[in-house]
Design a protein around this motif. Sequence first.
Motif, PDB file in Angstrom:
ATOM      1  N   LEU A  30       0.827  -1.207   0.000  1.00  0.00           N
ATOM      2  CA  LEU A  30       0.000   0.000   0.000  1.00  0.00           C
ATOM      3  C   LEU A  30       0.860   1.255   0.000  1.00  0.00           C
ATOM      4  N   VAL A  31       1.965   1.204   0.718  1.00  0.00           N
ATOM      5  CA  VAL A  31       2.869   2.359   0.744  1.00  0.00           C
ATOM      6  C   VAL A  31       3.430   2.625  -0.646  1.00  0.00           C
ATOM      7  N   ASP A  32       3.780   1.572  -1.323  1.00  0.00           N
ATOM      8  CA  ASP A  32       4.307   1.735  -2.690  1.00  0.00           C
ATOM      9  C   ASP A  32       3.273   2.373  -3.606  1.00  0.00           C
ATOM     10  N   GLU A  33       1.990   2.009  -3.420  1.00  0.00           N
ATOM     11  CA  GLU A  33       0.924   2.569  -4.243  1.00  0.00           C
ATOM     12  C   GLU A  33       0.740   4.058  -3.974  1.00  0.00           C
ATOM     13  N   ILE A  34       0.848   4.432  -2.686  1.00  0.00           N
ATOM     14  CA  ILE A  34       0.700   5.852  -2.348  1.00  0.00           C
ATOM     15  C   ILE A  34       1.817   6.668  -2.982  1.00  0.00           C
ATOM     16  N   LEU A  35       3.000   6.088  -3.027  1.00  0.00           N
ATOM     17  CA  LEU A  35       4.143   6.789  -3.614  1.00  0.00           C
ATOM     18  C   LEU A  35       4.035   6.933  -5.124  1.00  0.00           C
ATOM     19  N   SER A  36       3.057   6.269  -5.728  1.00  0.00           N
ATOM     20  CA  SER A  36       2.876   6.359  -7.188  1.00  0.00           C
ATOM     21  C   SER A  36       2.315   7.703  -7.618  1.00  0.00           C
ATOM     22  N   GLU A  37       1.785   8.477  -6.624  1.00  0.00           N
ATOM     23  CA  GLU A  37       1.235   9.813  -6.850  1.00  0.00           C
ATOM     24  C   GLU A  37      -0.002   9.802  -7.727  1.00  0.00           C
ATOM     25  N   ASP A  38      -0.646   8.650  -7.850  1.00  0.00           N
ATOM     26  CA  ASP A  38      -1.924   8.573  -8.553  1.00  0.00           C
ATOM     27  C   ASP A  38      -3.007   8.911  -7.538  1.00  0.00           C
ATOM     28  N   PRO A  39      -3.747  10.011  -7.716  1.00  0.00           N
ATOM     29  CA  PRO A  39      -4.732  10.437  -6.711  1.00  0.00           C
ATOM     30  C   PRO A  39      -5.740   9.362  -6.357  1.00  0.00           C
ATOM     31  N   GLN A  40      -6.289   8.702  -7.346  1.00  0.00           N
ATOM     32  CA  GLN A  40      -7.297   7.687  -7.075  1.00  0.00           C
ATOM     33  C   GLN A  40      -6.709   6.525  -6.295  1.00  0.00           C
ATOM     34  N   ARG A  41      -5.523   6.115  -6.690  1.00  0.00           N
ATOM     35  CA  ARG A  41      -4.881   5.017  -5.960  1.00  0.00           C
ATOM     36  C   ARG A  41      -4.544   5.438  -4.515  1.00  0.00           C
TER      37      ARG A  41
END
Length: 450
Positions: A30-41
């Motif tokens: 989940l942390v990796d997804e937040i770091l993707s900077e995709d607002p929806q994700r």
Amino acid sequence: MAERQSESLRLPGIQDQSNVRPKLSEISFLVDEILSEDPQRCIQCTERLMGIALQGNEQTSGNLFLCALTTILNSDNIEESKVASDALSKIIRNSPNIRELLIKSGFVEMASIYLTDENTPDHIHTNILIVIQDLVFNSADVHAFSSLFGILSQISEDKDKNMKKKSIGLMAKKICAILSSQGITGPSSSDEIQGLKKQNEEQKRQIEIKKRENEELQRNDEELKRNISELQRKDEEKSRKITELERQLADSNSKPNTNIQQVSELQSGEIPISITVPKGSYTKKEGEFTYTSTQAEYKTFPINSSLYKGIYRCEFKVKTVGHLWFGIMKSGLKIPFGQHANSNQQYGKDSMFFYQDGKLFQNGKSTTGNQAIKDNDSVALEVNLNSTPRTVHLFINNVQQPIFMSGVPESVQFFFFIYQIGNSVTVLSLKRLTATSVQIIPGSKEMKWE
């Protein structure tokens, strides 16, 4: 199209795990997804993390709830910020637990940041101050807000003429006044906190000392009460004894004092005469102490009074001389009828007598020099138990005889002896003298008691 977009936003491996305890590896994903900077994700990951945090942890739910409200409180949207402020105020007034949780979760620190930021909108300043005011009014520990005192003081001193700024300044000033009334005048340093703790400990210690002193005073008071009760009891006992003694004294005053009468008799000279002997060969004249021998038998008649300390005189009247004598014996000596003072050594050493021919006998020894006793003579023996040595003298018809004895026992009895038929002696008197009648006469001779 919207459905496909929604599906494309779902994270693989997450959608079916809302009720399953996550693994640590999922959080890392989940942390990796937040770091993707995709607002929806980011939104989806945040929701998932909140779900994970809420599972089985009630306190975390409170923290997340308050975090959400404080986030909305700091919203640029005036209406949203006001709603969050009202919600927080309601919670503060109605839930002590969540109120304390708000303080512990860092609200004070967050407020200090926003209040010192010049770019913070006025409505956020206002709403934060409203929440702080409610916390100060309702919190048990106002020291938690000491770090805000300086900031609030600066806000209250702002000279900006803008109405909103003035309102904010008045609110800050009001909060400062409340804190000041509670002893908060600035941020508490660690030294001040330690000092307060020490003061608190000292106060506790003083309270404990006072408590012990009070207990000691109570014990002393109880002991004093017991002592007073004991003294009162003793005083009552003494009062009873005094009353009893007064009663006895009153009784004694109302009765004749035989002891005083006896002393008077002694001082006046007369001593009652009593003679106790067994029945035998003698007669006694009624109303007198006159004894007459009716048969030849040794008979010793002691006068019962034992004499001690003083000068005494016993007088006799001789009616018929035959075989008789007069003397003194050691108090308590008993010579039975059939025996006499010279018949054995025991009687001889504890007695002495003047024989009818005037001889002095004691302990088997005799001395001549006194005149003989005749019919109708008066005979007197005077014993001085006050002199040193103690003495006994013979008087015939009130004439002192020269032969006397010294060293007599300290307590003696007078006695007389009759033997032949017709021998008769009368005891006339027994007196205590205030002074001796013995004189120094020519030819006097002292014999010592052995």
